[in-house]
Design a protein around this motif. Structure first.
Motif, PDB file in Angstrom:
ATOM      1  N   ALA A   1     -99.449  85.514  48.899  1.00 42.75           N
ATOM      2  CA  ALA A   1     -99.051  86.838  48.411  1.00 42.75           C
ATOM      3  C   ALA A   1     -98.665  86.780  46.940  1.00 42.75           C
ATOM      4  O   ALA A   1     -99.015  87.671  46.153  1.00 42.75           O
ATOM      5  CB  ALA A   1     -97.888  87.361  49.239  1.00 42.75           C
ATOM      6  N   GLU A   2     -97.984  85.712  46.564  1.00 43.33           N
ATOM      7  CA  GLU A   2     -97.533  85.589  45.173  1.00 43.33           C
ATOM      8  C   GLU A   2     -98.732  85.486  44.233  1.00 43.33           C
ATOM      9  O   GLU A   2     -98.778  86.155  43.196  1.00 43.33           O
ATOM     10  CB  GLU A   2     -96.661  84.338  45.063  1.00 43.33           C
TER      11      GLU A   2
ATOM     12  N   GLU B   1    -101.791  86.524  44.878  1.00 40.99           N
ATOM     13  CA  GLU B   1    -102.507  87.803  44.893  1.00 40.99           C
ATOM     14  C   GLU B   1    -101.798  88.847  44.047  1.00 40.99           C
ATOM     15  O   GLU B   1    -102.427  89.662  43.375  1.00 40.99           O
ATOM     16  CB  GLU B   1    -102.649  88.301  46.329  1.00 40.99           C
ATOM     17  N   GLU B   2    -100.470  88.820  44.095  1.00 44.17           N
ATOM     18  CA  GLU B   2     -99.718  89.755  43.243  1.00 44.17           C
ATOM     19  C   GLU B   2    -100.037  89.511  41.777  1.00 44.17           C
ATOM     20  O   GLU B   2    -100.263  90.444  41.009  1.00 44.17           O
ATOM     21  CB  GLU B   2     -98.216  89.546  43.434  1.00 44.17           C
ATOM     22  N   GLU B   3    -100.040  88.238  41.412  1.00 44.67           N
ATOM     23  CA  GLU B   3    -100.320  87.930  40.006  1.00 44.67           C
ATOM     24  C   GLU B   3    -101.736  88.343  39.643  1.00 44.67           C
ATOM     25  O   GLU B   3    -101.989  88.841  38.553  1.00 44.67           O
ATOM     26  CB  GLU B   3    -100.114  86.440  39.740  1.00 44.67           C
TER      27      GLU B   3
END
Lengths: 382, 1047
Positions: free
Chosen positions: B868-869, B871-873
């Motif tokens: 998730a981290e 993908e967020e970036e």
């Protein structure tokens, strides 16, 4: 004998928060906040001496769930023993061969509804809990359509599904749809549900349809209604209590910058928003700056955001202001400026005629940039 | 912008003077040294100062000192101006101080706003640049017109035109399109960047995005690997659980098996002892056969079997001999018939069949060779017939030898060249005709033109214009002199003198007659006055006549120059030059056509000469293009026919050669065939007949061989029947011998029955009983060994104890896991033991793998970021990238549209300037000149001249006309400049001094019209301007007349 259930749903552990926070620090804190919310729900279950904790789906995001989160859940569930943890998988955490529900050896107090059809588990003294699990991310089967309990008796329902009476947003599909009448006809005394991210108890007096909402807000469109439900079976009827356990809040609003001569005024204006609520919760805000800024006002979004870093967990700013030019007057001008404005307005009309909104936005921005450049004024970075 | 007032404390000759200016036309009238130029310079200095930089340049200081007040008054003053926006400012300058102090203040509030502008040393404040939008250079060269500098624009042309374009384009020098484009470019470069600029935001984001996507793939891969590990871990856990269960099962089975096996052994031991007693009893019953020769049984059985076999064979052969009788008779008949046939074919027995393939091959070759000879002969006859029809070609070839030597290609090339030259000649003829017709359209004879050309060939229009200018100047001066000489004043003076003289004389006469002293005095005074006036008038006339005129020699000089060119007058020269200029292009055209005609004719003569040489014709022989073309056709035809003849000859030679070769081949084949037939013993008759005979003999030989083979088969069958009878007899004898041997052996062993068969049966019965005894003894021994094996050194009690112990262990396991009771197994203890070892080993391996996987999961989980981290970036970077793309697209669009808008605007600049100047010139010159063409680069003005096709530079015009053009150019530039920015006042210093009356008046009207929109300040010493102003503006309004003579 009474039976106590703590019901939660829609945790969405490991969800990406790209729309909420720009920095991974905030996003990680948000994800950690979801775990904290789950821990708080389990603590409440312990304090309240609940017999079981029910989870109405979307416990985690299957596409993003990390091994660490799986281990976290394993430990948490194990520590909750002998209290039972009963899970009805939803569309974001469907029960598939490759899901952690399938490949992890869960403690014996954990029960997962594996099948895409309703099955019962005994709770206590003849009280049964019926449930089903989504077997894919697109589970649209109306499980309650024509369903009746095989034997009339005391029974509750645990399901991740959509109450047909709700009008969902464009991103919410009608997964496993049902109606209040179908729940009644089937013979259930209570439906513990998941899928809707805000609390919804219907009817309000003696609820049958019970959505707890997600324990923490997951987006700016989820400002209110985040809770866990405390359901108690007296032997004859259910009583439901919702308890807000959220520690985060999301707020959005608009700030008109027309009257501010400098950005300090804008910053103070934002700083004054939701001050009381912010004293108890960590706050994320989304602000649209509107109006027509004066010539002296430089809307440096990065600078405004930096100035507010100690007041909010995250500030999402959007410059929706009107350029500080009298375009109607300028287009009458016989100068190059006038010619430029006329050309841009023609471009804009063309884009709007074609229904090309993206092009129209570009043209509007280009008009503003061109006029700023002609005045030798700074053009701010995006 | 309009100047409102000017106050001068001290500036040159002007002291303590204040001028209130009207918003429209302001005429400053004054004689020389009345302060017109000083006031003009003061306006300049108040607006832009004396110094351009922070250093005192000597040139600027000299100007400053020139205007230092004569009386020692304070050097400076102030000027008030009002911008188009209505805002008024007052600029005060003190040039007397070293630092040349300057202050700018708002008129309505009195607030000093000097600090709002950029300031430098020596009183430099850039208020004018900022508020008017033009530099000093541009202001001086457009709005500030000094009579002496009227034509000087080229030096600052570039800056002026750029400034005017910018001002007319954006309304402000600061709002420069160029700067705006640069800003957009720079902003795009810095805030977005290109793919090549790796450090710029867009590329940096792309790089980051690429890195993040790689990381995402890695995290995905790790996640997949982890899932596999997790699944594997679950499998291993299950496997370990299964293994533990399996081990428990095996241990139970082993214990239970041990228990059961011991119980079985004890039970089996009891049974063995009972069996042992039974065997002992049976052996006792058969002990009399203990010495029977059981070893003879095999040999006796063999003898018996041999006897039986001999009986069977004898019977079989007897049946065969009986069945062969009829077949044997038929066989004899067939053998006789075959013998007769062999005798008939015996003659072919010696034919050598081995030569047949060779003879057949040679015969085939002979046939083909015969066919080839026939074919070659027919082809030769055909070719010879064709050749006889082509004989006339040889005769034609000898008569056309020249054509064949030259060849068709050379003749073809000659024809092409001839054609081309002929066409060129036709073109040249047409052109010459055209040039001659054109020449005849003008009046001059060729000789007359050439004479003119000799005189005016090097003469130019510029020289003519110079001569005309000089002539006009001389005429003008002459007219002026005449006018002056005929001045009324002089006639008045002469009249006064004459009247005074006559009056004085009359008074003197009266005084003399009347003797009046008063009249005498008056008469004397009148006479004196008359004399004085007469002398003055006379002297003026005489001075006019006798004044040495510097221009007096100019006319003869001019005339001499004209005469030197062969003309009487300048008008004659001009007229002749015009005629010359008109005829000159036609003359050049005619000359060119004649030259071309000559060249083409020479070319034709050369090619005709080449043709004669090629065809070996005598010089002078007539030759036409059609002759060459006919020769080319003949040469082509001859060449082709000769080629055909040679080809047919070559074919005849080839056919002849082929016939000879075929005949030779046939001879060789026939010789070989003959020799081969002789070797086969055939005669020397016709070769074909001999070959056919050979083929018949070969067939008979093969038939003979087949018949002989059939006869041999019949012989063999007949021999077989004879052998059967002999064999039957042999079998019968062998049977008797076998029976005798059996009976002898049975007797030897003591068995002698009635028949050999009966004796042998008795022997067999004894053998069976003896073998039973032997088996019982062996069983007894085996039983004893088995008992030993079961006991294995243990006593029965010991065995009982062991069994109890094993039973107890199994019971304990059963108590722990009752489901074990249902377990059974057919496997041996060894197999179970081996499986147990294998299960324990497998369990160990499973545990080791499980530990390894758990460790790997732990390591991988700790070593990577969560999905998730990342993908967020990625989403954040994609949003940034999209925002940058949007930003970049908007910047590029703004740049493109702004550049196109500017281009569009600039394209209009020169046409508008041309129109403004052209319109003004049309008004001023009463439409003599109606249009101009102005060069953007140097602001050079060109005017179309009606007499010439090309426009001429304004520089060739008279000085007055030049001044008119350049004044109007400045007015045009100022007009365009004011279109976008401040409307700056025009400050004009006697601009019309050299203008004739008509243009002067027109120009004043033009200025008046301009003054309706822009403030105009005209400084003049010309009273006519004042008169015009007074007649134009009778009432005081937006225009003002300032009489400087008052100061």
């Amino acid at each position: 004998m009474p039976c106590k259930i703590v019901h939660i749903a829609d945790l969405h552990l490991d969800i990406p928060f790209a729309s909420l926070g720009r920095g991974s620090q905030v996003s990680n804190a948000r994800r950690e906040g979801l775990r904290d919310a789950l821990k708080r729900a389990f603590s409440i279950a312990e304090e309240w001496h609940a017999d079981a904790i029910t989870i109405g789906g979307d416990l985690y995001e299957a596409e993003h769930v990390s091994p660490d989160t799986v281990q976290f859940l394993h430990r948490l569930f194990e520590d909750a023993a002998p209290r039972r943890v009963i899970v009805a998988p939803g569309n974001h955490d469907p029960y598939t061969r490759s899901s952690p529900y399938a490949y992890v050896e869960w403690p014996s107090n954990v029960e997962v509804f594996r099948d895409p059809e309703l099955r019962p588990v005994d709770l206590r003294d003849g009280l049964t809990l019926w449930g089903a699990g989504h077997d894919s991310a697109a589970f649209y089967t109306p499980l309650l359509e024509g369903f009746k309990l095989p034997q009339p008796g005391k029974a509750a329902l645990l399901l991740h599904g959509t109450d047909r009476s709700l009008s969902l947003g464009k991103n919410k599909g009608a997964f496993c749809p049902f109606s209040k009448e179908e729940v009644e006809t089937a013979g259930f005394d209570l439906a513990l549900l998941g899928h809707i991210h805000h609390q919804r108890l219907q009817p309000a007096k003696r609820p049958l349809i019970c959505y707890p909402g997600s324990p923490e807000p997951l987006g700016f469109d989820e400002e209110e209604g985040h809770s866990v439900l405390l359901a108690e079976w007296s032997g004859r009827s259910w009583t439901i209590e919702g308890r807000d356990i959220s520690k985060w809040m999301c707020r959005s609003g608009k700030v008109d910058v027309s009257d501010f001569g400098s950005r300090d005024g804008v910053i103070d204006r934002i700083r004054g928003l939701w001050k009381e609520e912010r004293s108890t919760k960590r706050c994320l805000v989304q602000i649209d700056l509107i109006g027509q800024p004066g010539r002296s006002l430089e809307l440096d979004l990065q600078a405004i955001r930096s100035a507010l870093v100690s007041d909010f967990e995250e500030v999402c700013l959007k410059d929706a202001t009107t350029p500080p030019f009298d375009v109607e007057a300028l287009k009458q001008d016989s100068t190059v400026t006038g010619a430029f404005v006329r050309r841009m307005l023609e471009e804009l009309a063309g884009a709007e005629r074609m229904g090309d909104e993206q092009r129209a936005r570009v043209v509007k921005k280009a008009l503003s940039y061109g006029l700023l450049a002609l005045e030798q004024r700074e053009i701010g970075a995006p | 912008m309009k100047l409102t007032s000017i106050h001068i404390d001290g500036f040159g000759c002007l002291l303590d003077a204040t001028f209130e200016l009207a918003p429209g036309l302001n005429v400053f009238f004054g004689d020389n040294e009345s302060g017109k130029s000083t006031l003009q310079q003061a306006i300049w200095a108040f607006l832009y100062g004396f110094y351009k930089g922070d250093r005192k340049l000597a040139r600027d200081t000299e100007v400053l000192n020139r205007y230092r007040p004569w009386s020692g008054k304070a050097f400076g003053g102030n000027i008030v101006y009002t911008l188009d926006s209505g805002k008024a400012y007052k600029v005060a300058r003190d040039f007397g101080r070293d630092e040349l102090r300057t202050s700018v203040s708002e008129v309505d509030t009195g607030r000093d706003v000097t600090k709002q502008f950029q300031r430098g040393k020596l009183g430099r404040v850039d208020f004018a640049q900022r508020q008017f939008g033009v530099s000093e250079e541009v202001f001086i060269n457009t709005c500030f017109v000094r009579q002496a500098d009227l034509r000087r624009l080229a030096d600052a042309a570039q800056e002026i035109s750029e400034t005017v374009i910018n001002l007319s384009g954006t309304g402000s020098q600061d709002r420069s399109v160029k700067k705006a484009l640069e800003r957009l470019d720079e902003t795009h470069r810095e805030q977005v960047g290109t793919a090549r600029a790796r450090t710029k935001p867009q590329q940096a984001v792309q790089d980051k995005l690429a890195g993040l996507r790689r990381e995402l793939e890695e995290v995905q891969a790790q996640r997949d690997a982890l899932q596999i590990d997790y699944e594997r871990r679950t499998v291993l856990l299950k496997r370990r659980q299964d293994a533990a269960q399996r081990i428990a099962h095996l241990k139970y089975l082993l214990a239970a098996g041990q228990r059961d096996r011991l119980a079985t052994r004890i039970e089996r031991l009891d049974g063995l002892h009972l069996r042992k007693d039974e065997l002992r009893t049976q052996i006792e019953g058969l002990k009399e056969l203990a010495a029977f020769p059981l070893s003879e049984r095999e040999s006796m059985s063999r003898l018996y079997q041999e006897w039986m076999n001999a009986q069977r064979d004898t019977a079989k052969v007897g049946r065969a001999a009986e069945a062969a009788g009829p077949e044997r008779a038929a066989l004899t008949q067939q053998r006789l018939r075959l013998r007769e046939e062999i005798q008939l074919l015996d003659a072919a027995r010696n034919v050598p069949l081995g030569h047949e393939p060779a003879i057949r091959a040679l015969d085939e070759r002979r046939r083909r060779a015969l066919s080839d000879v026939e074919g070659a002969r027919a082809a030769l006859e055909s070719t010879q017939a064709a050749l006889s029809t082509m004989e006339p070609v040889r005769e034609r070839a000898s008569s056309g030898a020249v054509l064949l030597r030259v060849g068709p290609q050379a003749l073809h090339d000659l024809g092409i060249g001839w054609n081309s030259v002929t066409r060129d000649l036709e073109v040249a003829t047409e052109e010459l005709g055209g040039a001659e017709r054109a020449w005849r359209t003008q009046p001059l004879a060729l000789e007359a033109f050439q004479e003119l050309h000799n005189r005016l060939g090097t003469f130019s229009y510029e020289t003519l214009a110079t001569l005309k200018g000089r002539k006009a100047e001389i005429d003008s001066k002459t007219e002026a002199s005449k006018a002056k000489a005929m001045s009324p004043m002089r006639w008045v003076l002469a009249g006064v003198a004459l009247v005074a003289l006559l009056g004085g004389m009359a008074l003197l006469l009266l005084a003399f007659i009347a003797n009046s002293p008063t009249a005498l005095v008056a008469g004397s005074v009148a006479v004196g006055l008359g004399l004085v006036a007469g002398v003055i008038a006379l002297s003026r006339v005489l001075r006019t006549q006798s004044k040495p005129n510097a221009d007096r020699n100019a006319l003869p000089t001019l005339r001499a120059e004209v005469v030197a060119l062969g003309f009487e007058t300048l008008d004659e020269l001009e007229a002749s030059y015009q005629v010359y200029l008109q005829a000159r292009p036609l003359y050049d055209q005619l000359t060119r056509a004649e030259t071309m005609m000559r060249d083409r004719r020479e070319n034709l003569a050369k090619i005709v000469s080449a043709g004669r040489e090629m065809l070996e014709l005598a010089p002078g022989t007539p030759l036409a293009l059609s002759d060459v073309q006919a020769a080319e056709r003949e040469a082509i035809d001859l060449t082709e026919r000769l080629e055909d003849l040679r080809r047919v000859e070559r074919e005849r030679d080839q056919d002849d050669s082929q016939l000879q070769e075929a005949q030779e081949a046939l001879s060789q084949v026939e010789a070989k065939l003959r020799v081969t037939l002789v070797l086969c013993g055939l005669g020397e008759g016709d070769l074909g007949d001999e070959v056919d005979r050979f083929y018949g003999l070969c067939e008979e030989r093969r038939r003979l061989e087949r018949v002989e083979a059939d006869r041999r088969t019949l012989d063999a069958t007949s021999a077989k029947y004879e052998t059967v009878d002999e064999e039957h007899e042999r079998e019968r004898v062998a049977e008797e011998a076998a029976r005798s041997r059996l009976e002898a052996e049975l007797r030897r062993l003591g068995f002698s029955g009635e028949t050999a068969e009966q004796a042998f049966r008795e022997f067999e019965s004894c053998c069976d009983r003896a073998e039973t005894l032997h088996q019982l003894q062996q069983d007894s021994d085996a039983l004893a060994r088995e008992i030993d094996g079961i006991v294995i050194g243990h006593s029965p009690d010991q065995l009982q104890m062991e069994q109890s112990s094993a039973s107890l262990a199994a019971q304990e396991m059963l108590t722990a896991e009752p489901t074990l009771a249902s377990l059974t197994s057919d496997e041996t203890p060894e197999e179970l033991q081996r499986k147990l070892g294998s299960a324990i080993k497998e369990d160990g391996e499973t545990s080791a793998e499980l530990a390894s996987i758990v460790e790997r999961i732990s390591l991988v989980s700790a070593g990577s970021r969560c999905l998730a981290e990342v993908e967020e970036e990625i989403q954040s970077a994609e949003e940034t990238s999209a925002a940058l793309s949007f930003h970049g697209e908007a910047l590029l669009l703004a740049r493109e549209q702004l550049a196109e808008a500017a281009d569009e605007h600039y394209r209009d600049f020169l046409p508008r300037l041309n129109a403004i100047v052209g319109d003004g010139l049309s008004v001023v010159t009463d439409k003599k000149y109606t249009e101009v063409q102005i060069d953007h680069a140097d602001l050079q003005v060109l005017l179309p001249v009606p007499d010439l096709a090309m426009p001429v530079s304004a520089e060739v015009l008279s000085r007055g006309a030049q001044e008119q053009v350049y004044l109007l150019l400045r007015l045009g530039l100022a007009e365009l400049m004011s279109g976008g920015g401040e409307r700056l006042p025009l400050v004009l210093d006697d601009p019309l001094v050299n203008w004739d009356a008509s243009r002067f008046k027109n120009a004043l009207e033009l200025l008046a019209e301009r003054a309706e929109r822009t403030q105009v300040l005209v400084f003049t010493k010309d009273r006519a301007t004042v008169d015009w102003f007074k007649s134009k503006y009778s009432a005081k309004g937006d225009h003002g007349l300032h009489m400087l003579s008052a100061y």
